[in-house]
Design an enzyme around this catalytic site. Sequence first.
Site, PDB file in Angstrom:
ATOM      1  N   ILE A   1       9.269  71.668 -26.126  1.00  0.00           N
ATOM      2  CA  ILE A   1       8.406  70.706 -25.506  1.00  0.00           C
ATOM      3  C   ILE A   1       9.280  68.877 -25.655  1.00  0.00           C
ATOM      4  O   ILE A   1      10.620  68.700 -25.358  1.00  0.00           O
ATOM      5  CB  ILE A   1       8.832  69.389 -27.174  1.00  0.00           C
ATOM      6  CG1 ILE A   1       7.338  71.313 -27.837  1.00  0.00           C
ATOM      7  CG2 ILE A   1       7.105  68.692 -26.782  1.00  0.00           C
ATOM      8  CD1 ILE A   1       5.928  71.746 -27.006  1.00  0.00           C
ATOM      9  N   CYS A   2       8.754  67.989 -24.621  1.00  0.00           N
ATOM     10  CA  CYS A   2       9.949  66.969 -23.983  1.00  0.00           C
ATOM     11  C   CYS A   2      11.616  67.492 -23.509  1.00  0.00           C
ATOM     12  O   CYS A   2      12.059  68.102 -22.588  1.00  0.00           O
ATOM     13  CB  CYS A   2      10.398  65.616 -25.686  1.00  0.00           C
ATOM     14  SG  CYS A   2      10.614  64.231 -24.633  1.00  0.00           S
ATOM     15  N   SER A   3      11.762  66.747 -24.287  1.00  0.00           N
ATOM     16  CA  SER A   3      13.655  66.816 -23.396  1.00  0.00           C
ATOM     17  C   SER A   3      14.273  68.767 -24.153  1.00  0.00           C
ATOM     18  O   SER A   3      15.397  69.023 -23.380  1.00  0.00           O
ATOM     19  CB  SER A   3      14.345  66.150 -23.805  1.00  0.00           C
ATOM     20  OG  SER A   3      14.686  65.781 -25.717  1.00  0.00           O
TER      21      SER A   3
END
Length: 333
Positions: A118-120
């Site tokens: 998720i995300c970074s």
Amino acid sequence: MSVPPDRVRHTAFSGTRRIGFLLFDGVKALDYIGPAEVFIEANQFADAYEVLLFSPTGAPVQSSVGQGVAVTAAAADAPALDTLVVPGSEVRPDDFVRPDLVEATRTLAARSRRVVSICSGAFVLAELGMLDGRSATTHWKFAAELARRYPRVDVQADRIFVREADIATSAGVAAGIDLALALVAEDLGSSIARQVAQGLLVYLQRSGGQTQFSTPLRAAASPPGPVRSVTDLIARDPAKRHSVRELARHVNVSPRHLTRLFAEEVGLSPAEYAASVRFDLARARLEAGSSVSRAAADAGFTSAEALRRAFLARLGVSPSDYRRRFTSGAASA
């Protein structure tokens, strides 16, 4: 140091699927809470998931909201998992992608049927080589850095999530909910996924990509200077057909220099930015109940057909379908 994609273990689960979240100090709270709630909500309709929290050492971690989070166990003590989820952080990847987190991810990935970031969190998978030769995404504000640091990854900066075989990556924060719903649909069927989305009051599948959310935010983040002056000018009269030459004259720079500054600070040309602002205005008019032709005129589009083409290109739906979806959703609420 890399983990070849074909080394991700394909473990069959006939009963409850264990979903493991790997947490660390500074983890973005919504990156793991949002997807975790999707799996927990799904258990109202099928006893399908067990959510487990891990950290590299087994010690509690502190999330982005300052909350201490107790975990189930250390990564090394984890059982076989159906799905590993690696959330991201608002902290720069250089600061949170540490060796202990990378090694913990390696350990858990080898025990998991599928791996999700998720995300970074995508930076952790990329550091292990798990995204080499694959398409992947991350939050729009980290996409350029991911592509620069890991040139073997095909970064799809505008995607909400990307799924290739048993590895998936998503954009930031709420996009983790989108991806988790897609996984529930794969595991349990679209009917249960739809009920989960209804229970959480979210769309089962959002239209469009990250661009629809990122353009005005990127402009707002620009420091005082020519770009900020131009974006403020466009905001005051978004329906006007602003030429690059006129905008450059407004801030006493050449059109070429202004275009270069926009590319550096916003990631778009001045014309692309102005078009995005006009599009946002038209969308706001539709959400307020305006007709397609009225929204097109108010936002400076030459015709309703021009607005239709813009909607299809950006969101994959027509303005009339968008208006219908939005107004019916508001009525239901």
